[in-house]
Write an enzyme that holds these catalytic residues in place. Structure first.
Site, PDB file in Angstrom:
ATOM      1  N   SER A   1       0.810  -1.222   0.000  1.00 36.46           N
ATOM      2  CA  SER A   1       0.000   0.000   0.000  1.00 36.46           C
ATOM      3  C   SER A   1       0.840   1.267   0.000  1.00 36.46           C
ATOM      4  O   SER A   1       0.393   2.310  -0.492  1.00 36.46           O
ATOM      5  CB  SER A   1      -0.928   0.009   1.221  1.00 36.46           C
ATOM      6  OG  SER A   1      -0.190  -0.111   2.424  1.00 36.46           O
TER       7      SER A   1
ATOM      8  N   GLY B   1      -2.050  -4.226   1.019  1.00 36.37           N
ATOM      9  CA  GLY B   1      -2.212  -5.432   1.818  1.00 36.37           C
ATOM     10  C   GLY B   1      -1.279  -6.564   1.440  1.00 36.37           C
ATOM     11  O   GLY B   1      -1.287  -7.615   2.083  1.00 36.37           O
TER      12      GLY B   1
ATOM     13  N   ASN C   1       3.746  -5.498   5.679  1.00 34.09           N
ATOM     14  CA  ASN C   1       2.569  -6.268   6.110  1.00 34.09           C
ATOM     15  C   ASN C   1       2.961  -7.581   6.786  1.00 34.09           C
ATOM     16  O   ASN C   1       2.253  -8.064   7.670  1.00 34.09           O
ATOM     17  CB  ASN C   1       1.639  -6.525   4.925  1.00 34.09           C
ATOM     18  CG  ASN C   1       0.925  -5.258   4.489  1.00 34.09           C
ATOM     19  OD1 ASN C   1       0.383  -4.530   5.303  1.00 34.09           O
ATOM     20  ND2 ASN C   1       0.954  -4.978   3.198  1.00 34.09           N
TER      21      ASN C   1
ATOM     22  N   ASP D   1      -4.813   7.008   9.868  1.00 37.13           N
ATOM     23  CA  ASP D   1      -4.419   5.704  10.422  1.00 37.13           C
ATOM     24  C   ASP D   1      -3.018   5.722  11.017  1.00 37.13           C
ATOM     25  O   ASP D   1      -2.595   4.767  11.666  1.00 37.13           O
ATOM     26  CB  ASP D   1      -4.535   4.599   9.368  1.00 37.13           C
ATOM     27  CG  ASP D   1      -3.640   4.834   8.143  1.00 37.13           C
ATOM     28  OD1 ASP D   1      -2.740   5.691   8.196  1.00 37.13           O
ATOM     29  OD2 ASP D   1      -3.859   4.145   7.128  1.00 37.13           O
TER      30      ASP D   1
ATOM     31  N   HIS E   1      -0.072   5.367   6.765  1.00 34.95           N
ATOM     32  CA  HIS E   1       0.113   5.702   5.353  1.00 34.95           C
ATOM     33  C   HIS E   1       0.352   7.196   5.157  1.00 34.95           C
ATOM     34  O   HIS E   1      -0.420   8.015   5.680  1.00 34.95           O
ATOM     35  CB  HIS E   1      -1.103   5.255   4.540  1.00 34.95           C
ATOM     36  CG  HIS E   1      -1.309   3.780   4.559  1.00 34.95           C
ATOM     37  ND1 HIS E   1      -2.152   3.162   5.457  1.00 34.95           N
ATOM     38  CD2 HIS E   1      -0.772   2.801   3.793  1.00 34.95           C
ATOM     39  CE1 HIS E   1      -2.120   1.851   5.251  1.00 34.95           C
ATOM     40  NE2 HIS E   1      -1.297   1.604   4.257  1.00 34.95           N
TER      41      HIS E   1
END
Length: 219
Positions: free
Chosen positions: A44, A82, A110, A193, A196
Site C-alpha cells: 500500500s 495489503g 505487512n 491511520d 500511510h
C-alpha cells in the site's frame, strides 16, 4: 495469398504492403527494445493507499522528478495494498513480463504487522531477488527497507530490522535503509491511520528513495 494474384499491379501492391509491415515491425521491435522501464513493486505504501489521486504516490512523484532531469523511463506502479512478501512472490512472474530495466522492491511491512516470522520474509525477498536476476541479469534491483514498529517487541524487531541490510550484502543489491525515514511518527505527514503517508508525505518518501535510485539511472 500472393501466389493466387496474377495481375502484376496487385502483386506489386501486395509486396509493398508486406515490406511496409516488415519495416513497421522492425521499428516497433527496436522501440520496444530501447524502452527503459522502472517497476515499483510493493504494498500500500507504493500503491498510494488513501490518496485522492494515486498519481501522488511516491513512485509517480519520483518518476516525474527523474524525467524532469532528462532521464527517459516508463514506469509501472505494481503496488498492491495489503500485499505480503508471499503474495509478491506469487505475482512476480506476471509483473516481470514487462521486462524491467530497474526493479524497486518494497515489501515486508505487512509481514511485520502480521507477525510473520522474519526468516520467512527474508527468504521470500531473497527468492524474488534471485528470480529477477535469473530472468533478467541486466536488471538493476533496488531493495527498499522497513523497520518494525515498537509494539512488535525487541526480539522480533531485531530480527526483522536485520532482514534488509543482510540481504543487501548477501545478494549484492543497493538498499534504501528505511522508506519512511522522513515521515514516520510525524502526524501531519500521515493519514488518520498513522501508517500511510499523506500527499506531502509521499513527496518526502520520493526524496528519500531518490539518492539511491539515481546511481542506477542511465540516459
Amino acid at each position: 495469398m500472393p501466389y493466387l494474384i496474377f495481375i502484376s499491379f496487385f502483386l506489386m501492391i501486395a509486396c509493398g504492403n508486406s515490406s511496409d509491415q516488415t519495416d513497421k515491425n522492425q521499428v516497433e521491435s527496436k522501440s520496444s527494445h530501447d524502452t527503459k522501464r522502472i517497476i515499483y513493486f510493493g504494498d500500500s505504501l507504493t500503491a498510494g493507499y488513501g490518496l485522492p489521486d494515486f498519481e501522488d504516490a511516491w513512485p509517480h512523484v519520483l518518476t516525474k522528478k527523474i524525467s524532469a532531469e532528462g532521464y527517459s523511463y516508463q514506469m509501472t506502479n505494481a503496488g498492491v495494498s495489503g500485499d505480503t512478501t508471499s503474495g509478491g512472490l506469487g505475482r512476480l512472474e506476471w509483473v516481470l513480463a514487462e521486462k524491467p530495466t530497474i526493479f524497486v522492491l518494497e515489501l515486508g511491512a505487512n509481514d511485520m504487522l502480521r507477525g510473520i516470522n522474519p526468516s520467512v520474509t527474508k527468504e521470500n525477498l531473497r527468492s524474488m531477488i534471485r528470480q529477477i536476476k535469473s530472468q533478467y541479469p541486466n536488471t538493476k534491483i533496488l531493495l527498499v527497507g522497513m523497520y518494525a514498529t515498537p509494539n512488535m517487541g525487541k526480539k522480533f524487531a531485531k530480527e526483522f530490522n536485520s532482514i534488509y541490510p543482510d540481504l543487501s550484502k548477501e545478494e549484492d543489491v543497493p538498499l534504501v535503509p528505511f522508506i519512511l525515514e522522513k515521515v514516520a511518527s510525524i502526524r501531519k505527514l500521515n493519514q488518520k491511520d498513522g501508517i500511510h503517508p499523506t500527499e506531502a508525505g509521499h513527496k518526502l518518501v520520493a526524496d528519500t528513495v531518490y539518492p539511491y535510485l539515481k546511481p542506477l539511472l542511465v540516459k
